[in-house]
Motif scaffolding. Structure first.
Motif, PDB file in Angstrom:
ATOM      1  N   ILE A 169       0.897  -1.346  -0.041  1.00  0.00           N
ATOM      2  CA  ILE A 169       0.085   0.111   0.151  1.00  0.00           C
ATOM      3  C   ILE A 169       0.886   1.089  -0.126  1.00  0.00           C
ATOM      4  CG2 ILE A 169      -1.964  -1.191   1.334  1.00  0.00           C
ATOM      5  CD1 ILE A 169      -0.950   0.109   3.817  1.00  0.00           C
ATOM      6  N   SER A 170       2.107   1.331  -0.459  1.00  0.00           N
ATOM      7  CA  SER A 170       2.981   2.380  -0.424  1.00  0.00           C
ATOM      8  C   SER A 170       2.405   3.484  -1.446  1.00  0.00           C
ATOM      9  CB  SER A 170       4.459   2.055  -1.087  1.00  0.00           C
ATOM     10  OG  SER A 170       4.892   0.719  -0.274  1.00  0.00           O
ATOM     11  N   GLU A 171       1.836   3.129  -2.587  1.00  0.00           N
ATOM     12  CA  GLU A 171       1.311   4.083  -3.521  1.00  0.00           C
ATOM     13  C   GLU A 171       0.082   4.730  -2.741  1.00  0.00           C
ATOM     14  OE1 GLU A 171       1.991   6.330  -6.910  1.00  0.00           O
ATOM     15  OE2 GLU A 171       2.775   4.488  -6.179  1.00  0.00           O
ATOM     16  N   GLN A 172      -0.868   3.957  -2.236  1.00  0.00           N
ATOM     17  CA  GLN A 172      -1.950   4.342  -1.450  1.00  0.00           C
ATOM     18  C   GLN A 172      -1.593   5.090  -0.440  1.00  0.00           C
ATOM     19  OE1 GLN A 172      -1.621   1.315  -2.295  1.00  0.00           O
ATOM     20  NE2 GLN A 172      -3.294   0.228  -2.777  1.00  0.00           N
ATOM     21  N   ARG A 173      -0.392   5.134   0.332  1.00  0.00           N
ATOM     22  CA  ARG A 173      -0.032   5.867   1.640  1.00  0.00           C
ATOM     23  C   ARG A 173       0.625   7.229   0.897  1.00  0.00           C
ATOM     24  NH1 ARG A 173      -0.916   4.724   6.965  1.00  0.00           N
ATOM     25  NH2 ARG A 173       0.886   5.965   7.438  1.00  0.00           N
ATOM     26  N   ARG A 174       1.232   7.154  -0.120  1.00  0.00           N
ATOM     27  CA  ARG A 174       1.893   8.431  -0.678  1.00  0.00           C
ATOM     28  C   ARG A 174       0.810   9.117  -1.161  1.00  0.00           C
ATOM     29  NH1 ARG A 174       5.981   5.121  -2.706  1.00  0.00           N
ATOM     30  NH2 ARG A 174       5.090   4.451  -4.366  1.00  0.00           N
ATOM     31  N   LEU A 175      -0.285   8.716  -1.986  1.00  0.00           N
ATOM     32  CA  LEU A 175      -1.470   9.428  -2.259  1.00  0.00           C
ATOM     33  C   LEU A 175      -2.220   9.918  -1.239  1.00  0.00           C
ATOM     34  CD1 LEU A 175      -3.133  10.073  -4.850  1.00  0.00           C
ATOM     35  CD2 LEU A 175      -4.432   8.099  -4.548  1.00  0.00           C
ATOM     36  N   ALA A 176      -2.391   9.284  -0.079  1.00  0.00           N
ATOM     37  CA  ALA A 176      -2.912   9.717   1.071  1.00  0.00           C
ATOM     38  C   ALA A 176      -2.283  11.071   1.633  1.00  0.00           C
ATOM     39  CB  ALA A 176      -3.380   8.812   2.151  1.00  0.00           C
ATOM     40  N   GLU A 177      -1.135  10.886   1.621  1.00  0.00           N
ATOM     41  CA  GLU A 177      -0.124  12.119   2.014  1.00  0.00           C
ATOM     42  C   GLU A 177      -0.633  13.245   1.307  1.00  0.00           C
ATOM     43  OE1 GLU A 177       3.854  10.740   2.486  1.00  0.00           O
ATOM     44  OE2 GLU A 177       3.297   9.091   4.281  1.00  0.00           O
ATOM     45  N   SER A 178      -0.306  12.737  -0.284  1.00  0.00           N
ATOM     46  CA  SER A 178      -0.358  13.940  -1.082  1.00  0.00           C
ATOM     47  C   SER A 178      -1.674  14.711  -1.053  1.00  0.00           C
ATOM     48  CB  SER A 178      -0.018  13.616  -2.419  1.00  0.00           C
ATOM     49  OG  SER A 178      -0.923  12.538  -2.957  1.00  0.00           O
ATOM     50  N   THR A 179      -2.623  13.760  -0.893  1.00  0.00           N
ATOM     51  CA  THR A 179      -4.029  14.347  -0.914  1.00  0.00           C
ATOM     52  C   THR A 179      -4.057  15.317   0.608  1.00  0.00           C
ATOM     53  OG1 THR A 179      -4.901  12.340  -1.832  1.00  0.00           O
ATOM     54  CG2 THR A 179      -6.494  13.663  -0.641  1.00  0.00           C
ATOM     55  N   ALA A 180      -3.735  14.716   1.409  1.00  0.00           N
ATOM     56  CA  ALA A 180      -3.947  15.473   2.933  1.00  0.00           C
ATOM     57  C   ALA A 180      -3.114  16.864   2.573  1.00  0.00           C
ATOM     58  CB  ALA A 180      -3.212  14.705   4.043  1.00  0.00           C
ATOM     59  N   THR A 181      -2.135  16.820   1.968  1.00  0.00           N
ATOM     60  CA  THR A 181      -1.238  18.148   1.614  1.00  0.00           C
ATOM     61  C   THR A 181      -2.080  19.035   0.764  1.00  0.00           C
ATOM     62  OG1 THR A 181       0.841  16.686   2.102  1.00  0.00           O
ATOM     63  CG2 THR A 181       0.955  18.958   0.945  1.00  0.00           C
ATOM     64  N   ALA A 182      -2.578  18.247  -0.108  1.00  0.00           N
ATOM     65  CA  ALA A 182      -3.450  19.141  -1.222  1.00  0.00           C
ATOM     66  C   ALA A 182      -4.673  19.643  -0.490  1.00  0.00           C
ATOM     67  CB  ALA A 182      -3.718  18.385  -2.404  1.00  0.00           C
TER      68      ALA A 182
END
Length: 788
Positions: free
Chosen positions: A364-377
């Motif tokens: 789930i590395s991609e999902q974690r990075r996506l979640a972090e980028s979504t939270a940042t955005a």
């Protein structure tokens, strides 16, 4: 320990998803030898059956020979005994001499008494043969027996020829039955020549045949068992191979599915403290499989210490049965941390009654990075919304609050607790202070569905422009912009426009009045020569009035242009709507156009009033033309016109630099204005004797021949006021003609309707005395300017 795999992953486990096929060493060796045992076992079973058949056949053959040998010895012994004892026994029983011949009936009776029939073995017969080869007595009695012994055994048989010298021989009886027979001579046999003992071969081998049948049944049963065992082994081997193939296919498909899904299979043998990883798990992390199972410590060393602790998890699993649904990081072969999500459940092993934690892990590395980028955005979006100067609010499709900024809360007098995301529209706006809607702005030519814009006035006198738009998911977004300054500017602009319209109306009335007066003066001039001076004075007064009036008009017009530029550049804040920017551009464009008209009127009035002073000096035509071309470059580019220049190098004219610039600009602007898109504009210069000719040529609409005489005079245009498609004051050519004539030159026009127009400007070239005159004229003009 695990090692990184620099090459593509290719290792395979010796188990099926962590379950070993064999566990004991003997079984493992048998599994390795299984490939050649599939051929060796059937061969050994066949060899066993062949050996069994040969041995059984040899045993039966030996036994038969032994039975037949015993029968021969027994027959020979009986024959000898009968031949030796029969004459004496018969003679004693009859009370006669041994050589006396007895009748066959008496012989049978004596023989029966001597040897009862029940005492003979089955199939054995004793025959008494007379001297004439006739069978005298047969014991037991046999119906259909031949009369002579030769008929019984055959005339050519050795036994019939050689007699007792032949011994015991196999014979074929008259009825076709095989038998063993022998003969013995009876000495002095009371009429009996020979004693023959015959026993059928079937009776001899009867016991042997029974035993042979039993042996055949036993061999057949053993063969059947062995064959069935071999078939069962072959079927079981085929089934085992099929099962192995199915297991291999299942493993390959599972590994492929897990690898494609970036998943890995875990099997944690809790009692033994070992962990099985599937091939896809090694491939996911980039390690090489060195052994079948991993130790508990090896895996725990790879897990990030901040995410989970396998020792604590083991204690928790040992205390109670539970499931695992946990996210953690694990170190890959390259040193980076990979986020995994583990989902596992306790499974009881039926073989050893141990507990296994079996499950899968997902990358789930991609999902974690996506979640972090979504939270940042999302955080950046909230900061951006909070930073905008307008009141902003976003509602979802169920009319629940998604996002709003502090300006919106201040506008509606709401607290942070009242404007909580997720609350419904009616619950929030029921507590809000709503402004008064004054005017709804139309949506334009192509209105957007679900969108509206309106202006609202607040209690403190401020104005807001509120724009609402529907979102794609069914919600809507609302933005409120403070347009108080814009409304005030708009009011001042409307007032200035009203004053400008009134001034223009006065100017038109004055112009009509002056035209009427000019006409009246022209009529009176024909009658009264003494009023000529009054007409000229009135004309000068008109020019001075136009010059003064133009000066008076420029002052408020400059203010209008300034305010329009300020509003268009949004120096003091955003206008909010694109329409207001469009209005500002229209105001500025109209103001510049009106300013150019006023400038033309002012220039024309100054020329008519003879108040124009030219500072003549040698001017390079190329430099003046270059400056003029820069002013018309943008309109020409917008229409896609081709502008070409052809001139002689170093061409000079004796002219006022500003006046020459105005002449060229007016002619080039007319050429660009009346030339349609993708047209052509050309400029050429030619030297004459004492002058320079400047040609401005275009491929425009052309001028009718009837209108050519009117061009070049003030306010004269080709189009009428009722059918005008090109705006303009009509003073451009008049100013150019007047300025050219003031320089001592002239202007000529040649045109053809629908083809184009050529305008020729003739200007004088500088002479020998022109330089001094130019210096004097420039000094005089400079002195006048200093006085002013």
């Amino acid at each position: 320990m695990l090692e990184a795999d620099p090459a593509p992953f290719s290792a395979r486990a010796a188990t099926i998803l962590g379950i070993s096929r064999v566990s004991k060493a003997a079984h493992q060796r048998l599994a390795h030898a299984e490939s050649w045992l599939r051929f060796a076992v059937p061969a050994m079973l066949g060899a066993f059956l062949l050996c069994l058949g040969i041995v059984t056949a040899l045993q039966l053959s030996g036994h038969r020979e032994e039975v037949v040998g015993d029968a021969r010895r027994d027959i020979d012994l009986v024959a000898r005994l009968m031949a030796g004892t029969l004459p004496t026994s018969l003679a004693r029983s009859a009370g006669a001499a041994p050589s006396e011949v007895m009748a066959p009936a008496a012989l049978r009776e004596r023989l029966v008494r001597l040897l009862p029939p029940g005492g003979l073995p089955a199939g054995r017969s004793i025959l008494l043969v007379g001297a004439d080869d006739a069978i005298l007595v047969a014991l037991p009695e046999q119906p259909g027996l031949p009369r002579s012994f030769t008929e019984l055994v055959g005339e050519v048989h050795v036994l019939g020829i050689m007699g007792e010298r032949a011994g015991v021989l196999p014979v074929v009886l008259g009825n076709g039955e095989r038998a063993l027979a022998t003969v013995r001579a009876v000495p002095g046999g009371v009429g009996i020549a020979q004693v023959a003992v015959v026993q059928t071969l079937d009776s001899v081998t009867a016991i042997w045949a029974g035993r042979a049948r039993i042996a055949a049944v036993l061999v057949g049963a053993v063969t059947l068992v062995v064959v069935c065992t071999g078939l069962a082994y072959a079927l079981q081997a085929d089934r085992a191979r099929a099962v192995d193939r199915v297991c291999e296919q299942v493993r390959q498909r599972l590994d492929t599915a897990l690898g494609r899904g970036r998943c890995g299979l875990w099997d944690w043998d809790i009692p033994r403290g070992r962990i099985y990883w599937s091939d896809s798990m090694y491939q996911l992390l980039g390690y090489v499989r060195e052994q079948e199972f991993l130790s508990f410590g090896d895996v725990n060393a790879l897990v990030h210490p901040d995410d989970t602790d396998l020792y604590g998890l083991a204690r928790q699993l040992a205390a109670r049965d539970t499931t695992v649904d946990h996210e953690f990081r694990i170190r890959a072969a390259g040193g980076e941390w990979v986020w995994l999500k583990a989902r596992a459940e306790i499974v009881q092993d039926l073989e050893d009654n141990g507990r296994h934690l079996v499950g899968i892990v997902i990358d789930i590395s991609e999902q974690r990075r996506l979640a972090e980028s979504t939270a940042t955005a999302d955080m950046r979006l909230r900061d951006a919304v909070e930073a905008v100067s307008e009141a902003f609010v976003l509602w979802d499709a169920q009319n629940r609050l998604v996002l709003c900024n502090s300006k919106f809360r201040r506008l509606h007098a709401l607290t942070s607790d009242e404007a909580q995301p997720g609350r419904r529209y009616d619950a929030i706006m029921g507590r809000a202070a709503l402004p008064t809607v004054r005017r709804e702005i139309p949506a334009g030519e192509f209105p957007e569905a679900g969108a509206r814009t309106f202006e609202a006035e607040l209690a403190d006198g401020r104005w807001l422009q509120i724009s609402e738009r529907r979102t794609k998911d069914g919600g809507y977004v609302s933005v409120g912009t403070d347009i108080t300054a814009l409304k005030r500017h708009q009011e001042r602009l409307v007032e200035s426009e009203r004053q400008l319209i009134a001034t223009i109306a006065d100017l038109k009335r004055s112009r009509r009045t002056l035209e009427i007066q000019t006409q009246q003066l022209a009529d009176l001039a024909e009658r009264y020569l003494d009023q000529k001076a009054q007409a000229e004075s009135a004309n000068r007064s008109k020019s001075e009035f136009l010059a003064n009036m133009s000066h008076e008009l420029r002052t408020p017009l400059n203010a209008i242009l300034g305010f329009a530029e300020v509003m268009e550049s949004e120096v003091f804040g955003s206008l909010g709507s694109e329409k207001y920017r469009e209005y500002c551009r229209d105001i500025r464009s109209s103001g510049h156009y009106l300013l150019s008209v006023i400038d033309d009127i002012l220039d024309m009035s100054r020329i008519d009033a003879r108040r124009v002073k030219l500072a003549k000096q040698p001017v390079a035509v190329s430099e003046a033309l270059e400056r003029a071309l820069k002013l018309i470059a943008e309109p020409a580019r917008a229409k896609g016109l081709t502008v070409s220049v052809e001139m002689s190098a170093g061409t000079l004219v004796m002219a006022d630099e500003r006046a020459l610039h105005q002449i060229l600009v007016n002619l080039l602007q007319n050429a660009v204005k009346f030339t349609p898109e993708a047209g052509r504009v050309a400029v050429r210069t030619r030297r004459a004797l004492d002058s320079v000719h400047i040609f401005v040529e275009d491929s425009g609409i052309g001028i009718p021949k009837a209108a050519l005489p009117k061009l070049g005079y003030p306010f004269e245009q080709v189009e009428t006021n009722f059918a005008r498609s090109y705006k303009g004051s009509g003073l451009g050519l008049a100013i150019a003609r007047s300025l050219a004539e003031l320089h001592g030159g002239g202007l000529r026009i040649r045109s053809e309707e629908g083809t184009g127009t050529i305008v020729l400007v003739r200007l004088p070239r500088p002479g020998l005395n022109d330089a001094a005159e130019a210096r004097d004229a420039a000094a005089e003009i400079e002195a006048q300017r200093s006085l002013v």
